[in-house]
Design an enzyme around this catalytic site. Sequence first.
Site, PDB file in Angstrom:
ATOM      1  N   GLU A 138       0.811  -1.227   0.000  1.00 19.57           N
ATOM      2  CA  GLU A 138       0.000   0.000   0.000  1.00 19.57           C
ATOM      3  C   GLU A 138       0.833   1.259   0.000  1.00 19.57           C
ATOM      4  O   GLU A 138       0.546   2.198  -0.738  1.00 19.57           O
ATOM      5  CB  GLU A 138      -0.915   0.049   1.227  1.00 19.57           C
ATOM      6  CG  GLU A 138      -2.207  -0.712   1.106  1.00 19.57           C
ATOM      7  CD  GLU A 138      -1.990  -2.190   1.312  1.00 19.57           C
ATOM      8  OE1 GLU A 138      -0.860  -2.566   1.663  1.00 19.57           O
ATOM      9  OE2 GLU A 138      -2.940  -2.950   1.120  1.00 19.57           O
ATOM     10  N   HIS A 207     -10.850  -4.743  10.142  1.00 20.53           N
ATOM     11  CA  HIS A 207     -11.532  -4.463   8.891  1.00 20.53           C
ATOM     12  C   HIS A 207     -12.716  -3.531   9.100  1.00 20.53           C
ATOM     13  O   HIS A 207     -13.521  -3.346   8.204  1.00 20.53           O
ATOM     14  CB  HIS A 207     -12.051  -5.763   8.254  1.00 20.53           C
ATOM     15  CG  HIS A 207     -10.982  -6.543   7.564  1.00 20.53           C
ATOM     16  ND1 HIS A 207     -10.144  -7.400   8.210  1.00 20.53           N
ATOM     17  CD2 HIS A 207     -10.612  -6.574   6.267  1.00 20.53           C
ATOM     18  CE1 HIS A 207      -9.304  -7.939   7.353  1.00 20.53           C
ATOM     19  NE2 HIS A 207      -9.559  -7.460   6.162  1.00 20.53           N
TER      20      HIS A 207
END
Lengths: 402, 441
Positions: A138, A207
Amino acid sequence: MAAVFQAFGTAAVLLPANDSRVRLLGSFPGRKANVFEVRSEKKIVSDATRVSGRGQHLITNAVATKADAAAASTGSKSGHELLLFEALREGLEEEMERDPCVCVMGEDVGHYGGSYKVTKDLAKKFGDLRVLDTPIAENSFTGMGIGAAMTGLRPIVEGMNMGFLLLAFNQISNNCGMLHYTSGGQFKIPIVIRGPGGVGRQLGAEHSQRLESYFQSIPGIQMVACSTPYNAKGLMKAAIRSENPVILFEHVLLYNLKERIPDEEYICSLEEAEMVRPGEHVTILTYSRMRYHVMQAAKTLVNKGYDPEVIDIRSLKPFDLHTIGNSVKKTHRVLIVEECMRTGGIGASLTAAITENFHDYLDAPIVCLSSQDVPTPYAGTLEEWTVVQPAQIVTAVEQLCQ
Amino acid sequence: MSSSAAATFSSLNAIPPPPSSFSSPANDKLFSSSFPAASPFLGSSHKPRSCVLSAPSPGRRSHAPVVAATAPNAIKEKLAQSPASSSNLLITKEEGLVLYEDMVLGRSFEDMCAQMYYRGKMFGFVHLYNGQEAVSTGFIKLLKQEDTVVSTYRDHVHALSKGVPAREVMSELFGKTTGCCRGQGGSMHMFSKEHNLIGGFAFIGEGIPVATGAAFTSKYKREVLKQADCDHVTVAFFGDGTCNNGQFFECLNMAALWKLPIIFVVENNLWAIGMSHLRATSDPEIWKKGPAFGMPGFHIDGMDVLKVREVAKEAIGRARRGEGPTLVECETYRFRGHSLADPDELRDPAEKARYAARDPVTALKKYMIENKLATEAELKVIDKRIDEVVEDSVEFADESPVPARSQLLENVFADPKGFGIGPDGKYRCEDPKFTEGTAQV
C-alpha cells in the site's frame, strides 16, 4: 472478499421521499424482501405503502445541485436504476472515457474487478496498465500514484479496505497532502484515494476501521463521504476532476443501495453538504451509513411529533459551514450522529467548529453520538452496541428538545 | 549475449533480463497496441515452482539469477583503488570540463552552505554532499531535461546538477521567496518543475515510490497515450540506510514487474547518521538485492566520476530502451557529518583520511591534466567562475525578500476551493483576507 458484499446486501435503508423514490432493499434471493433489520427494541417492519404517511415534500439532494432536484420533485421516471457500487463504476468509467490520463491502481482492481466490484470489467475495456493490479504494498503503490499524479496522470488509488491505507499513511500525510505546498505550488497532485471503510457485519476490528478521524488533520487534502448512489457517482466524478488530492470514503454496507439516478451527466460539489430532510426542531448532522440510522430514527421522531432537519455533511474536510450554519440558526439545537470514534473524530471537530462559529445560536449544548472507543468486536451483539443505533438517536433528540 | 569475464562496464549482459512476457512472439516491442485482447501480460514471466501458469503468457523458467557485474573491489576491505586506473575510459575535453565544472559547483556550493549556516543565514537540518559529487555528476549529466530526478534530504547538489540555478537553491536555503520552492520547502525539499526534479524528501524511502510513479507515467505515456517517442527515465537517489526500508524493496519489485524506466542509485556512504551500514544490514552488499527482484545489480566505485558515468550510460540506455530498471550501488563517502548539526564523532579518522585521498574532484582534475585534456590554468578558470557563481548566489539570496504573509495560504491546495465554504456561503478563498494570509481557515 467477493462474497462479502453479497451477504451484507440488506443494509437497513430508507430513502425518505415521496412515493416514487422510495427504494427498499432486501431484494436478494434468500432474504426476506422489504424488511428492515433495525436492531433496537422496536422492530420496524415497513414496506412502501406505510412510508407515505408523512405528506412532506422532501429533497434528497444538496440544495445546490440543481438538475436532479427538479427531476426528483416531479417524480419522473427518467433516469436509470442502479446500485451504489454500479454508480461508482459508472462515474469512474465516464471519467476514464473522458480523459485518457485517468487510471486506477490498487489490489485486485483489474482482473478481479475490485473486491466490491467497483472496477468490474474496466480492465477488459481499458487495459491492464490503466486499471493496474498492484502487489500488496500500500505505501509504495500509493506513493507511486502520487508520483504519477505529479508527472501528469490522474490516478485513483483504491484501498481494498480503507483500513489498509494505514500502511500508506506515510505517503498520504507527507507526500499527498504536503507536496503541493513544499514545492511552492509547482506540482499538483490530482489523486483520488478511495475505498470501503466503516463497520460492516462482524468483519472484526481491523476491517472495521474509520480512518476519517486520522486523516482529517492532514493539510492539503479534501475528504468526502458518499452515502447514496446519486452522490456516490457525483462525488466520484468531482473528485477525479478536482486538482486537489481527495479521499473518498465509501462504506462496506452501502454498496448495494439502489436508487434511480439521472441519465444526464452531473457532478456533486466536493465542498457542499446535502440537505436530506428539512425541519424545524433540531439539526441532525451525519454522514455515510449513519444517515440511514438517522432517517430510521427520523421516522419514529416524526410519529412522535418532532420535526428533525437532517443534513448529510458529505464533505468531511472542509466542513460546509454555510449549510450547517443556516440550519443551526433555524433550529438552535444540534445533534451529530457519526460512526467515527468518539475521541478525536469528525464529530469532535464538527462540534468545535460549530461552537466556534455559531455559539450564539445554540439553545443547548451540542450532542455528539459516536461509536464507542473500542476495537470493533467480532460478536454480533457487541458490534451492535459499538455503533449508534436509531433508538439512541431518538432518545437523544427527545432529550435535546426538552 | 555472453557475459564478460572481466569486470568492465559492458556487463549488463551478465544478468539476463527476464524473457519477454508478451504472448505473441512478433509482439515483442514494448510499444504494443495494448487494447483489450492484445493487452500484454503485465507481470513476471517467471514460472511459479509447482503450479501451471494460467496467465496468458506461457513464460519460461528463468535462469537462476547470475551474480551481476561488479567492480573488482566489491569487498569493502579492498577499497584502496587508485582513481587513475579509470584512465582507460575516454571522455572528450568538453565532456570533461562539464563534469569538472559540475563537481566543483557542487563542492563550492556545499562549502558555502556550511559557512552560511554557521553565520545564521539558514536553519534547520542541512545535509551536505561533500565527497559524493561523482555520483550526482556521473548520472545527472547524462540525462535530458525531461528526465526526472528524485532525491532525499541530501539534495542540493542533485538540484544543481539537474540545472536548477544556484541562485534559486541558495535562496531556498535562506527561506526567501525567490527560492525554487518559494521558501516553503527548504533544504530538504528541493523541487523544480522546469528541470523535472521532484524532490527533496525528508523521510528516507518515501521518495522511491514517487520516483516509481514518475517512471510509471513515462511508460503510461508511451503505451496508453501513444506518445511513442516518450523515453523519459527516472533516476532515484537514496542512501544505504534506505536499503533496509520496506519501500525500497516494494518498489524494486514493482519496477521490475512492470519494467519501468527507472534507475535506482544507492549512494552507499557507509553511514546513516551514526549507524554504520555494517551494523544495520544483514547482507551489506546492496547490489545483490537487484537480481533477487529480477533486475541487474551493479557495484561501482562512487568516488570516480568516470566509472559512475560508464555504468550510468548502460543503466540509462537500458531504461530508455524499455528493458526495465537497474540497481546501481555506488560506494562513496561523505566528508562531513550527516548534517551540519552532527558532531561526527563516531567515524574513524583513518577511514575519513582514506576516502579524502580519493576526493572525486581532485581525482578528475588529476585525470584531465595527466591525460592532457585540460591544463591547470583552464581548470583554475573554472574554479574562479564557480566561486563567482556561488558568491553571486549568496548575494542574490541575501537581497531577496522574505515571503510576505499573503503567501501563507497560497499553495496549500492547487484548487483553493478546497478550503471550503465559510459561514457566509462564499468559498473561503474568495475572502479578501485570504490573499492577505490572515483568513481563518
